[in-house]
Design a protein around this motif. Structure first.
Motif, PDB file in Angstrom:
ATOM      1  N   HIS A   1       0.539  -1.068  -0.048  1.00 38.25           N
ATOM      2  CA  HIS A   1      -0.261  -0.170   0.057  1.00 38.25           C
ATOM      3  C   HIS A   1       0.749   1.319  -0.106  1.00 38.25           C
ATOM      4  O   HIS A   1       1.864   0.956   0.564  1.00 38.25           O
ATOM      5  CB  HIS A   1      -0.782  -0.102   1.291  1.00 38.25           C
ATOM      6  N   SER A   2       0.194   2.222  -0.724  1.00 38.94           N
ATOM      7  CA  SER A   2       0.749   3.388  -0.137  1.00 38.94           C
ATOM      8  C   SER A   2      -0.135   4.877  -0.326  1.00 38.94           C
ATOM      9  O   SER A   2      -1.329   4.701  -0.880  1.00 38.94           O
ATOM     10  CB  SER A   2       1.340   4.126  -1.644  1.00 38.94           C
TER      11      SER A   2
ATOM     12  N   THR B   1      -3.322   6.945  -2.900  1.00 41.22           N
ATOM     13  CA  THR B   1      -3.070   5.795  -4.283  1.00 41.22           C
ATOM     14  C   THR B   1      -5.003   5.172  -4.620  1.00 41.22           C
ATOM     15  O   THR B   1      -5.173   4.976  -3.570  1.00 41.22           O
ATOM     16  CB  THR B   1      -2.166   5.310  -4.486  1.00 41.22           C
TER      17      THR B   1
ATOM     18  N   ALA C   1       4.571  -1.029   4.125  1.00 38.79           N
ATOM     19  CA  ALA C   1       3.648   1.297   2.863  1.00 38.79           C
ATOM     20  C   ALA C   1       5.206   0.692   2.453  1.00 38.79           C
ATOM     21  O   ALA C   1       5.718   0.733   2.587  1.00 38.79           O
ATOM     22  CB  ALA C   1       3.991   1.581   3.756  1.00 38.79           C
ATOM     23  N   LEU C   2       4.835   1.352   0.951  1.00 36.12           N
ATOM     24  CA  LEU C   2       6.116   1.696  -0.315  1.00 36.12           C
ATOM     25  C   LEU C   2       5.499   3.472  -0.493  1.00 36.12           C
ATOM     26  O   LEU C   2       4.622   4.187  -0.091  1.00 36.12           O
ATOM     27  CB  LEU C   2       5.409   1.233  -1.658  1.00 36.12           C
ATOM     28  N   ASN C   3       7.098   3.584  -0.191  1.00 36.84           N
ATOM     29  CA  ASN C   3       7.106   4.974  -0.284  1.00 36.84           C
ATOM     30  C   ASN C   3       7.373   5.006  -1.864  1.00 36.84           C
ATOM     31  O   ASN C   3       8.628   5.425  -2.120  1.00 36.84           O
ATOM     32  CB  ASN C   3       8.430   5.493   0.569  1.00 36.84           C
ATOM     33  N   MET C   4       6.365   6.421  -1.710  1.00 33.74           N
ATOM     34  CA  MET C   4       6.334   6.386  -3.682  1.00 33.74           C
ATOM     35  C   MET C   4       7.337   8.108  -4.083  1.00 33.74           C
ATOM     36  O   MET C   4       7.309   8.140  -4.682  1.00 33.74           O
ATOM     37  CB  MET C   4       4.633   6.420  -4.418  1.00 33.74           C
TER      38      MET C   4
ATOM     39  N   GLU D   1       9.912   3.698  -4.677  1.00 33.80           N
ATOM     40  CA  GLU D   1      10.275   2.083  -3.769  1.00 33.80           C
ATOM     41  C   GLU D   1       9.378   1.152  -5.037  1.00 33.80           C
ATOM     42  O   GLU D   1       9.793   0.075  -4.575  1.00 33.80           O
ATOM     43  CB  GLU D   1       9.691   2.579  -2.046  1.00 33.80           C
ATOM     44  N   GLN D   2       8.056   2.013  -5.595  1.00 30.43           N
ATOM     45  CA  GLN D   2       7.447   0.759  -6.291  1.00 30.43           C
ATOM     46  C   GLN D   2       8.540   0.861  -7.739  1.00 30.43           C
ATOM     47  O   GLN D   2       7.892  -0.516  -8.449  1.00 30.43           O
ATOM     48  CB  GLN D   2       6.420   1.750  -6.576  1.00 30.43           C
TER      49      GLN D   2
ATOM     50  N   ASP E   1      -3.944   7.531   6.357  1.00 32.95           N
ATOM     51  CA  ASP E   1      -3.131   7.403   5.388  1.00 32.95           C
ATOM     52  C   ASP E   1      -2.526   8.841   5.697  1.00 32.95           C
ATOM     53  O   ASP E   1      -1.735   9.031   5.385  1.00 32.95           O
ATOM     54  CB  ASP E   1      -4.200   7.326   4.550  1.00 32.95           C
TER      55      ASP E   1
ATOM     56  N   HIS F   1       6.127   9.665   4.678  1.00 31.43           N
ATOM     57  CA  HIS F   1       7.137   9.655   3.822  1.00 31.43           C
ATOM     58  C   HIS F   1       7.742  10.245   3.649  1.00 31.43           C
ATOM     59  O   HIS F   1       8.407  10.245   3.314  1.00 31.43           O
ATOM     60  CB  HIS F   1       5.790   8.966   2.346  1.00 31.43           C
TER      61      HIS F   1
END
Length: 216
Positions: A11-12, A15, A35-38, A42-43, A201, A208
């Motif tokens: 998840h990010s 989004t 958790a992905l830090n876009m 990181e994605q 979120d 992030h």
């Protein structure tokens, strides 16, 4: 029903995967958040591209099963937690309409939206997956006029998908915020799970941002 229903959720914040997080909360699901830090990209790193080569969220893992594509994630989770009542059973007359509106999102709504936003020349209806934008939009709004939810009186996982989609598409003025749409997304966003995820979120997005700032 699977004996172990714990899933890993990729998840990010801010989004499309926020809708999947709302669904997980609505289901009372047992999940591990990855958790992905876009903002940090990181994605697009190898570790996540091994999960989804598109570099998109949401994605989930359940045992050996890997599920990507937002409607597929919704369908899988709502069936995995069938006892939560957010997916009509196979023998329920609403099962077919439920599947229809889940798939309609990715097969008609988003393609029509992107074509219009990018000002692509209209494709002949005979070769266009959604016919034309006006027909796509009227089909959706005609359905929403039938009741408080997309299946009429029954709230389902499909409403989380559509409620979150219509929230962001109206915010970006990609579709009109009519009284019908405003009332619909208001009902979905007023639910406790939606409010809880909005707060979670917001915290995650702030974290992030601070992580990226610290590296600059």
């Amino acid at each position: 029903m699977a004996s172990n229903r714990r899933v890993t959720f990729f998840h990010s914040p801010n989004t499309r995967s926020s809708g999947a997080r709302i669904l997980l909360e609505e289901l009372g699901a047992d999940y591990e958040l990855h958790a992905l830090n876009m903002k940090a990209g990181e994605q697009r790193q190898a570790a996540y591209l091994a999960i989804n080569p598109m570099g998109k969220v949401p994605a989930i893992k359940h045992g050996d099963a890997l599920i990507t594509e937002q409607p597929a994630v919704f369908l899988y989770l709502a069936d995995l937690y069938q006892d939560a009542g957010l997916a009509p059973a196979l023998d329920d007359p609403l099962r077919g309409p439920y599947l229809r509106w889940m798939v309609y999102y990715g097969s008609c709504f988003e393609p029509a939206l992107i074509d219009r936003a990018q000002k692509h020349a209209p494709t002949p209806p005979s070769t266009c997956p959604y016919g034309d934008f006006d027909a796509m939009w009227k089909t959706l709004t005609d359905q929403l006029e039938k009741g408080p939810y997309i299946l009429g009186e029954k709230f389902s996982a499909a409403d989380i998908l559509w409620g979150t989609a219509l929230t962001w598409t109206t915010a970006f003025k990609l579709v009109p915020l009519t009284p019908l749409i405003q009332a619909y997304i208001g009902r979905i966003n007023a639910r406790p799970a939606a409010k809880r995820v909005a707060a979670l979120d917001a915290e995650l997005a702030a974290l992030h941002a601070s992580q990226v700032a610290a590296k600059e």
